[in-house]
Scaffold this motif. Structure first.
Motif, PDB file in Angstrom:
ATOM      1  N   ASN A 190       0.812  -1.214   0.000  1.00 53.01           N
ATOM      2  CA  ASN A 190       0.000   0.000   0.000  1.00 53.01           C
ATOM      3  C   ASN A 190       0.851   1.271   0.000  1.00 53.01           C
ATOM      4  OD1 ASN A 190      -2.557  -1.329   0.081  1.00 53.01           O
ATOM      5  ND2 ASN A 190      -2.191  -1.774   2.247  1.00 53.01           N
ATOM      6  N   LEU A 191       2.154   1.120   0.215  1.00 53.82           N
ATOM      7  CA  LEU A 191       3.048   2.286   0.265  1.00 53.82           C
ATOM      8  C   LEU A 191       3.841   2.364  -1.042  1.00 53.82           C
ATOM      9  CD1 LEU A 191       4.349   2.005   3.958  1.00 53.82           C
ATOM     10  CD2 LEU A 191       2.427   3.358   3.067  1.00 53.82           C
ATOM     11  N   THR A 192       3.151   2.733  -2.100  1.00 59.77           N
ATOM     12  CA  THR A 192       3.760   2.806  -3.437  1.00 59.77           C
ATOM     13  C   THR A 192       4.746   3.975  -3.510  1.00 59.77           C
ATOM     14  OG1 THR A 192       1.819   1.854  -4.492  1.00 59.77           O
ATOM     15  CG2 THR A 192       3.311   3.120  -5.892  1.00 59.77           C
ATOM     16  N   ASN A 193       5.957   3.712  -4.011  1.00 59.80           N
ATOM     17  CA  ASN A 193       6.940   4.793  -4.156  1.00 59.80           C
ATOM     18  C   ASN A 193       7.517   4.880  -5.566  1.00 59.80           C
ATOM     19  OD1 ASN A 193       8.774   2.566  -4.187  1.00 59.80           O
ATOM     20  ND2 ASN A 193      10.389   3.903  -3.403  1.00 59.80           N
ATOM     21  N   PHE A 194       7.029   4.052  -6.489  1.00 64.82           N
ATOM     22  CA  PHE A 194       7.541   4.058  -7.858  1.00 64.82           C
ATOM     23  C   PHE A 194       6.366   3.799  -8.800  1.00 64.82           C
ATOM     24  CE2 PHE A 194      10.777   1.886 -10.936  1.00 64.82           C
ATOM     25  CZ  PHE A 194      10.743   3.007 -11.746  1.00 64.82           C
ATOM     26  N   LEU A 195       6.078   4.787  -9.665  1.00 64.78           N
ATOM     27  CA  LEU A 195       4.912   4.703 -10.553  1.00 64.78           C
ATOM     28  C   LEU A 195       5.310   4.847 -12.015  1.00 64.78           C
ATOM     29  CD1 LEU A 195       2.134   6.893  -8.850  1.00 64.78           C
ATOM     30  CD2 LEU A 195       2.076   4.409  -9.197  1.00 64.78           C
ATOM     31  N   GLU A 196       4.583   4.143 -12.874  1.00 62.63           N
ATOM     32  CA  GLU A 196       4.669   4.331 -14.319  1.00 62.63           C
ATOM     33  C   GLU A 196       3.355   4.953 -14.772  1.00 62.63           C
ATOM     34  OE1 GLU A 196       4.334   1.556 -18.242  1.00 62.63           O
ATOM     35  OE2 GLU A 196       5.846   0.954 -16.760  1.00 62.63           O
ATOM     36  N   ILE A 197       3.443   6.145 -15.390  1.00 65.95           N
ATOM     37  CA  ILE A 197       2.243   6.896 -15.748  1.00 65.95           C
ATOM     38  C   ILE A 197       2.239   7.173 -17.250  1.00 65.95           C
ATOM     39  CG2 ILE A 197       0.944   9.013 -15.323  1.00 65.95           C
ATOM     40  CD1 ILE A 197       2.473   9.218 -12.648  1.00 65.95           C
ATOM     41  N   PRO A 198       1.345   6.559 -18.004  1.00 63.28           N
ATOM     42  CA  PRO A 198       1.226   6.894 -19.428  1.00 63.28           C
ATOM     43  C   PRO A 198       0.767   8.342 -19.574  1.00 63.28           C
ATOM     44  CG  PRO A 198       0.060   4.851 -18.901  1.00 63.28           C
ATOM     45  CD  PRO A 198       0.384   5.506 -17.596  1.00 63.28           C
ATOM     46  N   PHE A 199       1.422   9.071 -20.471  1.00 69.91           N
ATOM     47  CA  PHE A 199       1.041  10.473 -20.675  1.00 69.91           C
ATOM     48  C   PHE A 199       1.046  10.750 -22.172  1.00 69.91           C
ATOM     49  CE2 PHE A 199       1.644  15.092 -20.741  1.00 69.91           C
ATOM     50  CZ  PHE A 199       0.657  15.474 -19.843  1.00 69.91           C
ATOM     51  N   HIS A 200      -0.159  10.826 -22.739  1.00 72.63           N
ATOM     52  CA  HIS A 200      -0.331  10.990 -24.183  1.00 72.63           C
ATOM     53  C   HIS A 200       0.450   9.890 -24.908  1.00 72.63           C
ATOM     54  CE1 HIS A 200      -2.630  14.564 -23.491  1.00 72.63           C
ATOM     55  NE2 HIS A 200      -1.618  15.184 -22.890  1.00 72.63           N
ATOM     56  N   GLU A 201       1.460  10.266 -25.706  1.00 75.83           N
ATOM     57  CA  GLU A 201       2.199   9.260 -26.470  1.00 75.83           C
ATOM     58  C   GLU A 201       3.462   8.791 -25.741  1.00 75.83           C
ATOM     59  OE1 GLU A 201       2.996  10.701 -30.352  1.00 75.83           O
ATOM     60  OE2 GLU A 201       0.928  11.269 -30.772  1.00 75.83           O
ATOM     61  N   GLY A 202       3.754   9.362 -24.575  1.00 77.22           N
ATOM     62  CA  GLY A 202       4.971   9.001 -23.849  1.00 77.22           C
ATOM     63  C   GLY A 202       4.678   8.443 -22.469  1.00 77.22           C
ATOM     64  N   THR A 203       5.723   8.451 -21.621  1.00 83.83           N
ATOM     65  CA  THR A 203       5.610   7.854 -20.294  1.00 83.83           C
ATOM     66  C   THR A 203       6.336   8.707 -19.264  1.00 83.83           C
ATOM     67  OG1 THR A 203       5.672   5.669 -21.340  1.00 83.83           O
ATOM     68  CG2 THR A 203       5.929   5.747 -18.951  1.00 83.83           C
ATOM     69  N   VAL A 204       5.732   8.811 -18.076  1.00 82.22           N
ATOM     70  CA  VAL A 204       6.351   9.506 -16.948  1.00 82.22           C
ATOM     71  C   VAL A 204       6.601   8.479 -15.844  1.00 82.22           C
ATOM     72  CG1 VAL A 204       6.087  11.290 -15.181  1.00 82.22           C
ATOM     73  CG2 VAL A 204       5.199  11.676 -17.500  1.00 82.22           C
ATOM     74  N   TYR A 205       7.849   8.421 -15.357  1.00 83.56           N
ATOM     75  CA  TYR A 205       8.195   7.561 -14.228  1.00 83.56           C
ATOM     76  C   TYR A 205       8.528   8.457 -13.035  1.00 83.56           C
ATOM     77  CZ  TYR A 205       8.639   3.661 -17.524  1.00 83.56           C
ATOM     78  OH  TYR A 205       8.395   2.701 -18.465  1.00 83.56           O
ATOM     79  N   LEU A 206       7.832   8.255 -11.922  1.00 83.84           N
ATOM     80  CA  LEU A 206       8.079   9.039 -10.709  1.00 83.84           C
ATOM     81  C   LEU A 206       8.512   8.108  -9.591  1.00 83.84           C
ATOM     82  CD1 LEU A 206       5.107  11.579 -10.751  1.00 83.84           C
ATOM     83  CD2 LEU A 206       7.423  11.863 -11.636  1.00 83.84           C
TER      84      LEU A 206
END
Length: 401
Positions: A190-206
């Motif tokens: 439940n303590l997520t610290n790494f995300l993959e986020i699709p953003f339009h045609e690319g990707t954001v990793y936080l």
């Protein structure tokens, strides 16, 4: 032996003795400041990570970015004046607090065009969190240790832990149906610290634990394997690394405060050697202050007429081909006139500034935009040619025509 020489030698020997004594007797302390400087070998610098990036991304270019994302990516876009179109991975570790809204927007545009944005920090700019519908919270860590884990079974062997951490961050809010969880902390899913986020045609990793990329953690045991796991999600493309060092001029803010001499002054031996050299130079000047040279004849200065002076300065710049100096002066004079004539601030030459300048000056907005965008582009360059100077002069003359 000459009295002066004897005196200087005695003082030099005394200073050297004091320097050596201080060097051996001083307690060498470790600087644990979290700088995330890619040129720093201190525990929380990221020089090791930076040097290893070309090995992790084979046959790809590594481009350190010394300017703000707004300036760099706008200049190196299809609408800009850069020497290439920026495409690939943008990596930022720590220090994301310098980003303003314009920078965040430019980074998201870059990602949305089919590229990859990777950021690791304890928190992120509010605009980025709002745009991606995210929330971040902080919890206290047990025994100053944070455990970092991956969700993918193939890289769970790369899980690690970070010590010397009093707290840890996690994503308290994200879109579970659209955002993919790649990692979590303290063995709690439940303590997520790494995300993959699709953003339009690319990707954001936080990612929320920048310490994992520091010299101290990469070189300790096999913690480097966690970094390999994180970067394995990024495509093998050109790397744009957000440098700790930022080259700003007076219109964008102050440049990095530390000079090239600062590192030497932090080393006791080098510091005293420097002071000794200054002291000996001063003593040499004092003891040799007696008049020994011949009387300097008075030479009548050349007549300094206005036309002659202008011709002399013009010939000087023409002979030296110092295009950068001329470009800097023309930009400085142009922006000073804008401030004095139209009462406009010039720290941020963005779209809002272009609109205000067009309205106050009564000039065509397209003409104003071309002039300001070309100035922004010039500020991203380190090398200038006569063509750049002529083009800048043409833009400024069109603005005043």
């Amino acid at each position: 032996m000459n009295k002066t020489l004897v005196t200087i030698l005695v003082i030099a020997a005394t200073v050297i003795t004091i320097a050596i004594t201080l060097d051996y007797s001083s307690n060498r302390t470790v600087d644990w400041t979290e700088s995330y400087n890619e040129k720093s070998n201190k525990p929380y610098g990221v020089s090791v990570f930076y040097k290893e990036l070309p090995k992790l991304f084979e046959n790809q270019k590594l481009k350190p970015i010394y300017y703000s994302p707004y300036n760099y990516f706008y200049a190196n876009s299809e609408d800009g004046y850069g020497d290439h179109v920026a495409e690939g991975n943008y990596i930022l570790v720590g220090n994301s607090d310098y980003l303003d809204d314009a920078d965040v927007e430019e980074l998201l545009i870059f990602a949305g065009q089919g590229n990859t944005l990777f950021m690791s920090d304890y928190n992120f700019p509010e605009l980025l969190l709002d745009t991606l519908n995210l929330g971040v919270k902080v919890i206290k860590s047990q025994d100053s240790i944070v455990r970092l884990s991956f969700t993918h079974p193939d890289i769970k062997s790369k899980n690690t832990e970070i010590d010397k951490s009093d707290s840890a961050s996690y994503f308290s809010r994200f879109e579970a149906e659209n955002h993919k969880t790649l990692g979590y902390i303290n063995n709690d899913l439940n303590l997520t610290n790494f995300l993959e986020i699709p953003f339009h045609e690319g990707t954001v990793y936080l990612h929320l634990e920048p310490k994992a990329f520091t010299n101290y953690n990469i070189l300790k045991d096999d913690r480097y394997r966690y970094v390999e796991g994180v970067l394995s999600y990024l495509p093998n493309q050109t790397i744009y690394f957000d440098s700790y060092t930022k080259f700003f001029d007076s219109y964008y803010g102050d440049a990095e405060e530390k000079s090239s001499l600062s590192w030497f002054l932090q080393q006791t031996s080098f510091k005293w050697a420097w002071y000794l050299a200054l002291l000996l130079t001063l003593l040499f000047m004092i003891f040799n202050a007696k008049r020994r040279q011949r009387i300097i004849p008075i030479i009548k200065p050349l007549e300094n007429t206005t036309v002659g002076f202008v011709k002399t300065i013009s010939n000087l710049y023409y002979e030296t081909q110092d295009h950068k100096n001329l470009i800097d002066k023309k930009i400085t004079y142009f922006l000073e006139k804008i401030r004095s004539e139209y009462n406009l601030d010039t720290p941020n030459l963005n779209e809002e500034f272009i609109t205000k300048l067009s309205q106050k000056s009564g000039k065509n907005k397209e003409t104003v935009k071309k002039t300001i965008n070309f100035i922004n582009w010039l500020r991203t360059k380190n090398e200038f040619f006569e063509e750049n100077l002529l083009k800048l002069n043409k833009h400024i003359e069109e603005f005043y025509s």
